[in-house]
Write a protein that holds these residues in place. Structure first.
Motif, PDB file in Angstrom:
ATOM      1  N   ASN A 183      33.433  37.535  42.831  1.00  0.00           N
ATOM      2  CA  ASN A 183      33.767  36.152  43.182  1.00  0.00           C
ATOM      3  C   ASN A 183      33.419  35.866  44.639  1.00  0.00           C
ATOM      4  O   ASN A 183      32.892  34.801  44.971  1.00  0.00           O
TER       5      ASN A 183
ATOM      6  N   LEU B  88      42.739  28.110  42.764  1.00  0.00           N
ATOM      7  CA  LEU B  88      43.059  27.204  41.650  1.00  0.00           C
ATOM      8  C   LEU B  88      44.550  26.877  41.575  1.00  0.00           C
ATOM      9  O   LEU B  88      45.078  26.600  40.508  1.00  0.00           O
TER      10      LEU B  88
ATOM     11  N   PHE C 240      33.082  29.080  41.119  1.00  0.00           N
ATOM     12  CA  PHE C 240      33.757  29.667  39.961  1.00  0.00           C
ATOM     13  C   PHE C 240      33.072  30.970  39.559  1.00  0.00           C
ATOM     14  O   PHE C 240      31.884  30.990  39.219  1.00  0.00           O
TER      15      PHE C 240
END
Length: 318
Positions: free
Chosen positions: A137, A237, A260
């Motif tokens: 990520n 998030l 994402f």
């Protein structure tokens, strides 16, 4: 087979579940390490994206029946659409995620598509293998920011994703990296890992800011501390509320990018990077203690920053 099951809002339990049976094109993975993700903690507190009963766990590594050591890319895309053709499997309109839409790795074994397996170097230990997914990520977010060597970088949130963003930026030769977190313990960890400053909030001006929290207040802070023309990359998030002044965004010609997951190249790069990092902030726990550890983290315990569940004692490679 024993597994940690999300059974109801705010509740996870150790249960006996049926053995996974690999279907066509699938492989059985004997789990060696599976990380607890912040998105799972949030998802159990406020169900929606994840629906109980569910065996979660999308950050994991293990062995196949023939002994091959693998880490699993949990994003399952259609492989046929325009986005997949462009390399954007992570934003495929039909994507599914292991541990969200299919049973995951908070268990002793899990069946996954053979195409999701990424072979591990023999020298990479299970702890490093267990943090490849969150590392990917951060690799993706750094690439979206333009991989700007020499940049002044701010990171909001010193959880696993925030620390990974810091470590990737350091590997990418950022000039200065500052990280913000309300937890004293997490700020101390960030400083030990090489942050140039670790404070409750960002206060300087930065070329790039990574928001690894995703609350309305951190969205606002990421833009307030960004230099004109800079870029904020949002990975967190926590809250769907934007929370920022759009006029300020326009007048400063600032950019906000959503980030994402990762693309395949990011995941491969994370395998190489994870073995180079100080992982003293990662702790392992027996799967049998999974409910206790998960619940404590869900209720606000700040340490460990990253918890890995280990079904059986698995020796690290020598």
């Amino acid at each position: 087979m024993r597994a940690l099951v999300f059974t109801a809002p705010g509740t996870v339990e150790m249960r006996e579940v049926p053995e996974p049976t690999p279907g066509p094109g699938e492989v059985l993975v004997h789990v060696a390490a599976s990380g607890i993700c912040g998105s799972e903690l949030h998802g159990v507190r406020t169900p929606g994206f994840r629906v109980p009963p569910l065996v979660m766990g999308h950050e994991f590594a293990g062995r196949t029946d023939d002994g091959t050591r693998v880490v699993v890319n949990p994003i399952l895309s259609c492989g046929r659409c325009d986005l997949c053709a462009l390399g954007g499997r992570n934003v495929c309109r039909e994507r599914r995620i292991i541990g969200v839409h299919t049973p995951g790795a908070f268990a002793e074994r899990v069946a996954v598509p053979a195409g999701a397996l990424v072979r591990l170097p023999d020298e990479l230990g299970w702890t490093a293998a267990g943090i490849v997914e969150p590392a990917a990520n951060a690799v993706h977010a750094w690439a979206l920011a333009g991989a700007p060597a020499g940049a002044r970088v701010g990171v909001i949130g010193a959880g696993a994703i925030g620390l990974a963003c810091m470590l990737v930026a350091a590997s990418g030769k950022a000039a200065r990296i500052e990280i913000a977190d309300r937890s004293v313990e997490r700020r101390e960890i960030a400083a030990r890992l090489g942050a140039d400053a670790a404070t409750p909030e960002l206060t300087g001006e930065y070329d790039v800011i990574f928001d690894a929290v995703g609350a309305a207040a951190t969205h606002e802070q990421s833009l307030a501390c960004l230099r004109p023309g800079g870029v904020a990359v949002w990975l967190g998030l926590a809250d769907s509320t934007a929370g920022f002044d759009a006029a300020h965004l326009v007048r400063g010609e600032k950019r906000v990018l959503g980030s994402f997951a990762y693309q395949d190249a990011d995941f491969a790069a994370a395998v190489d990077l994870a073995g180079q990092w100080d992982l003293s902030w990662v702790a392992t726990f027996p799967l049998a203690q999974g409910a206790e550890v998960f619940t404590a983290l869900m209720n606000g315990r700040a340490t460990p920053v990253k918890a890995l569940l280990v079904p059986d004692p698995t020796p690290e490679p020598r």
